[in-house]
Write a protein that holds these residues in place. Structure first.
Motif, PDB file in Angstrom:
ATOM      1  N   MET A   1       0.733  -1.194   0.080  1.00 47.45           N
ATOM      2  CA  MET A   1      -0.019   0.083  -0.064  1.00 47.45           C
ATOM      3  C   MET A   1       1.024   1.205  -0.008  1.00 47.45           C
ATOM      4  SD  MET A   1      -2.769   1.084   2.883  1.00 47.45           S
ATOM      5  CE  MET A   1      -1.651   1.419   4.016  1.00 47.45           C
ATOM      6  N   ASN A   2       2.057   1.298   1.151  1.00 47.63           N
ATOM      7  CA  ASN A   2       2.782   2.476   0.804  1.00 47.63           C
ATOM      8  C   ASN A   2       3.396   2.674  -0.402  1.00 47.63           C
ATOM      9  OD1 ASN A   2       3.266   4.001   3.695  1.00 47.63           O
ATOM     10  ND2 ASN A   2       2.606   1.838   4.116  1.00 47.63           N
ATOM     11  N   LEU A   3       4.198   1.467  -0.842  1.00 46.19           N
ATOM     12  CA  LEU A   3       4.849   1.449  -2.182  1.00 46.19           C
ATOM     13  C   LEU A   3       4.232   1.979  -3.238  1.00 46.19           C
ATOM     14  CD1 LEU A   3       7.568   0.901  -3.581  1.00 46.19           C
ATOM     15  CD2 LEU A   3       6.514  -1.633  -3.772  1.00 46.19           C
ATOM     16  N   LEU A   4       3.015   1.522  -3.379  1.00 44.75           N
ATOM     17  CA  LEU A   4       2.123   1.732  -4.466  1.00 44.75           C
ATOM     18  C   LEU A   4       1.611   3.272  -4.680  1.00 44.75           C
ATOM     19  CD1 LEU A   4       0.044  -1.575  -5.166  1.00 44.75           C
ATOM     20  CD2 LEU A   4       1.903  -0.641  -6.421  1.00 44.75           C
ATOM     21  N   PHE A   5       1.230   3.673  -3.420  1.00 45.22           N
ATOM     22  CA  PHE A   5       0.737   5.050  -3.262  1.00 45.22           C
ATOM     23  C   PHE A   5       1.950   6.130  -3.438  1.00 45.22           C
ATOM     24  CE2 PHE A   5       0.338   8.634  -0.569  1.00 45.22           C
ATOM     25  CZ  PHE A   5      -0.956   9.293  -1.210  1.00 45.22           C
ATOM     26  N   TYR A   6       3.159   5.796  -2.885  1.00 44.93           N
ATOM     27  CA  TYR A   6       4.240   6.672  -3.440  1.00 44.93           C
ATOM     28  C   TYR A   6       4.453   6.865  -4.956  1.00 44.93           C
ATOM     29  CZ  TYR A   6       5.496   8.255   1.277  1.00 44.93           C
ATOM     30  OH  TYR A   6       5.530   8.872   2.526  1.00 44.93           O
ATOM     31  N   LEU A   7       4.293   5.712  -5.395  1.00 40.59           N
ATOM     32  CA  LEU A   7       4.691   5.428  -6.938  1.00 40.59           C
ATOM     33  C   LEU A   7       3.601   6.311  -7.696  1.00 40.59           C
ATOM     34  CD1 LEU A   7       5.648   1.698  -7.348  1.00 40.59           C
ATOM     35  CD2 LEU A   7       7.078   3.526  -7.700  1.00 40.59           C
ATOM     36  N   ALA A   8       2.348   6.334  -7.268  1.00 35.59           N
ATOM     37  CA  ALA A   8       1.334   6.663  -7.746  1.00 35.59           C
ATOM     38  C   ALA A   8       1.593   8.402  -7.610  1.00 35.59           C
ATOM     39  CB  ALA A   8      -0.120   6.536  -7.354  1.00 35.59           C
ATOM     40  N   LEU A   9       2.054   8.734  -6.073  1.00 34.09           N
ATOM     41  CA  LEU A   9       2.202  10.329  -5.915  1.00 34.09           C
ATOM     42  C   LEU A   9       3.195  10.702  -6.906  1.00 34.09           C
ATOM     43  CD1 LEU A   9       0.801  11.969  -3.724  1.00 34.09           C
ATOM     44  CD2 LEU A   9       2.813  11.322  -2.267  1.00 34.09           C
ATOM     45  N   ALA A  10       4.170  10.086  -7.470  1.00 30.52           N
ATOM     46  CA  ALA A  10       5.165  10.613  -8.250  1.00 30.52           C
ATOM     47  C   ALA A  10       4.597  11.167  -9.313  1.00 30.52           C
ATOM     48  CB  ALA A  10       6.256   9.493  -8.743  1.00 30.52           C
ATOM     49  N   ARG A  11       3.372  10.496  -9.799  1.00 33.86           N
ATOM     50  CA  ARG A  11       2.726  11.035 -11.252  1.00 33.86           C
ATOM     51  C   ARG A  11       1.423  11.777 -10.885  1.00 33.86           C
ATOM     52  NH1 ARG A  11       3.953   7.569 -15.521  1.00 33.86           N
ATOM     53  NH2 ARG A  11       5.741   6.003 -14.849  1.00 33.86           N
ATOM     54  N   LEU A  12       0.782  11.905  -9.635  1.00 34.79           N
ATOM     55  CA  LEU A  12      -0.363  12.537  -9.308  1.00 34.79           C
ATOM     56  C   LEU A  12      -0.424  13.623  -8.379  1.00 34.79           C
ATOM     57  CD1 LEU A  12      -2.689   9.423  -8.983  1.00 34.79           C
ATOM     58  CD2 LEU A  12      -2.504  10.747 -11.275  1.00 34.79           C
ATOM     59  N   PRO A  13      -0.959  14.674  -8.283  1.00 36.48           N
ATOM     60  CA  PRO A  13      -1.273  15.572  -7.258  1.00 36.48           C
ATOM     61  C   PRO A  13      -1.768  14.910  -5.870  1.00 36.48           C
ATOM     62  CG  PRO A  13      -2.170  16.465  -9.231  1.00 36.48           C
ATOM     63  CD  PRO A  13      -2.021  15.055  -9.632  1.00 36.48           C
ATOM     64  N   LEU A  14      -1.359  15.550  -4.992  1.00 34.77           N
ATOM     65  CA  LEU A  14      -1.327  14.598  -3.448  1.00 34.77           C
ATOM     66  C   LEU A  14      -3.169  14.594  -3.189  1.00 34.77           C
ATOM     67  CD1 LEU A  14      -0.659  13.348  -0.939  1.00 34.77           C
ATOM     68  CD2 LEU A  14      -0.409  15.943   0.100  1.00 34.77           C
ATOM     69  N   GLY A  15      -4.108  15.676  -3.455  1.00 36.79           N
ATOM     70  CA  GLY A  15      -5.352  15.612  -3.199  1.00 36.79           C
ATOM     71  C   GLY A  15      -6.112  14.347  -4.030  1.00 36.79           C
ATOM     72  N   PRO A  16      -6.023  14.564  -5.295  1.00 36.80           N
ATOM     73  CA  PRO A  16      -6.609  13.406  -6.364  1.00 36.80           C
ATOM     74  C   PRO A  16      -5.993  12.200  -5.666  1.00 36.80           C
ATOM     75  CG  PRO A  16      -6.094  15.318  -7.436  1.00 36.80           C
ATOM     76  CD  PRO A  16      -5.340  15.649  -6.340  1.00 36.80           C
ATOM     77  N   ALA A  17      -4.710  12.073  -5.404  1.00 33.68           N
ATOM     78  CA  ALA A  17      -3.973  10.623  -5.181  1.00 33.68           C
ATOM     79  C   ALA A  17      -4.891  10.191  -3.983  1.00 33.68           C
ATOM     80  CB  ALA A  17      -2.546  10.662  -5.166  1.00 33.68           C
ATOM     81  N   VAL A  18      -5.044  10.893  -2.963  1.00 35.72           N
ATOM     82  CA  VAL A  18      -5.713  10.521  -1.689  1.00 35.72           C
ATOM     83  C   VAL A  18      -6.870  10.205  -1.780  1.00 35.72           C
ATOM     84  CG1 VAL A  18      -6.112  10.991   0.640  1.00 35.72           C
ATOM     85  CG2 VAL A  18      -3.992  11.758   0.030  1.00 35.72           C
ATOM     86  N   ALA A  19      -7.925  10.920  -2.821  1.00 35.50           N
ATOM     87  CA  ALA A  19      -9.235  10.725  -3.025  1.00 35.50           C
ATOM     88  C   ALA A  19      -9.239   9.227  -3.784  1.00 35.50           C
ATOM     89  CB  ALA A  19      -9.731  11.644  -3.828  1.00 35.50           C
ATOM     90  N   ILE A  20      -8.412   9.074  -4.549  1.00 38.43           N
ATOM     91  CA  ILE A  20      -8.595   7.495  -5.428  1.00 38.43           C
ATOM     92  C   ILE A  20      -8.290   6.605  -4.296  1.00 38.43           C
ATOM     93  CG2 ILE A  20      -7.582   6.321  -7.324  1.00 38.43           C
ATOM     94  CD1 ILE A  20      -7.228   8.753  -8.817  1.00 38.43           C
ATOM     95  N   GLU A  21      -7.312   6.811  -3.545  1.00 33.20           N
ATOM     96  CA  GLU A  21      -6.993   5.778  -2.667  1.00 33.20           C
ATOM     97  C   GLU A  21      -8.186   5.431  -1.483  1.00 33.20           C
ATOM     98  OE1 GLU A  21      -2.981   4.403   0.023  1.00 33.20           O
ATOM     99  OE2 GLU A  21      -3.915   6.104   0.269  1.00 33.20           O
TER     100      GLU A  21
END
Length: 284
Positions: free
Chosen positions: A74-94
């Motif tokens: 969960m932590n690894l994939l979220f940080y990999l996603a965060l490298a490509r997405l803004p923080l707000g939308p990334a947290v919303a999708i998760e």
């Protein structure tokens, strides 16, 4: 009011830690930053809970392993996603992960309304219209993190029956073992730079140790429904942290999407039975 203030402070700390972590990506990458966060978090939790003081039944070790693996991925994939997405939308999708768990536990017909609200919000974040679209690979990585968050909640419920502190500390230690090879592969010797290590410790404290402690404090004093409603504000806090600390401006459509995800989370939390799981602590 003190418990509410503690919970809000924990959310701010968590998302500020995420912005700090994102600033480390150019130096050690998303995987390296994830390894630092999870590794230092494991050291802190093991030192606090000292899980070796109690024996772990062999039949429960498997649940701990599954729980820790889900936490690490969960932590690894979220940080990999965060490298490509803004923080707000990334947290919303998760947030799709814990929303799905709450819906499965509820089984109320009225919750189909909240499914529709959440799906609408998610659809607005997909790369289907012009410049508002987000990176598709980032979205896929984030959905993977959402799946791992759901599994983390389910496995955590089973692992937590052993002993809360022992389960969390051993689970985080397992997560560190899972993430470490990815971090070492991407960052190499840079991961052991003293300045980077100090920054990684800061990320771990801001993103795990402090918010975990504050959320536990709040959870003991708030009912589960109030706790869940307040935790639903996490995507908005993340979007504000990204805007203030990283200068990440998101479009009105994306703000609307985040609002819909929050509305769905609040609606599901209010309508679910007492036994339904709420958003778990130690989220990515």
């Amino acid at each position: 009011m003190l418990s509410v203030a503690a919970l809000v402070t924990g959310m701010v700390s968590l998302q500020s830690g995420a912005t700090f972590a994102k600033s480390l990506f150019p130096a050690v990458g998303a995987s390296g930053t994830s390894a630092l966060r999870v590794g230092f978090s494991a050291l802190i939790l093991v030192a606090v809970w000292r899980p070796w003081r109690r024996s772990l039944p062999a039949r429960e070790a498997g649940w701990i392993a599954l729980y820790g693996t889900a936490l690490g991925l969960m932590n690894l994939l979220f940080y990999l996603a965060l490298a490509r997405l803004p923080l707000g939308p990334a947290v919303a999708i998760e947030f799709v992960g814990p929303l799905a768990v709450a819906l499965i536990a509820s089984r109320r017909r009225s919750d189909f309304l909240w499914i529709g609200v959440a799906v609408t919000g998610l659809a607005l974040l997909l790369p289907i219209s012009g410049q508002d679209g987000l990176d598709p690979i980032g979205i896929l990585l984030d959905l993977g993190a959402a799946l791992c968050w759901a599994l983390y909640i389910l496995f955590g419920q089973r692992a937590g029956r052993i002993d809360g502190g022992q389960a969390v500390s051993l689970g985080m230690f397992t997560a560190a073992i899972v993430v470490a090879p990815f971090g070492l592969s991407e960052a190499g010797p840079a991961l052991l730079n003293p300045g980077i290590l100090a920054a990684g410790l800061g990320v771990a404290v801001m993103s795990s140790a402090l918010p975990y402690s504050l959320e536990m404090f709040a959870l003991r004093r708030l009912d589960r429904k109030s706790f869940g409603v307040l935790m639903s504000l996490e995507p908005a806090v993340a979007a504000c942290a990204g805007l203030v600390l990283l200068g990440e401006r998101i479009s009105p459509i994306q703000w609307l999407a985040i609002g819909l995800v929050i509305a769905a989370s609040v609606g599901i939390t209010v309508s679910t039975r007492r036994t339904a799981p709420t958003a778990a602590v130690l989220e990515a």
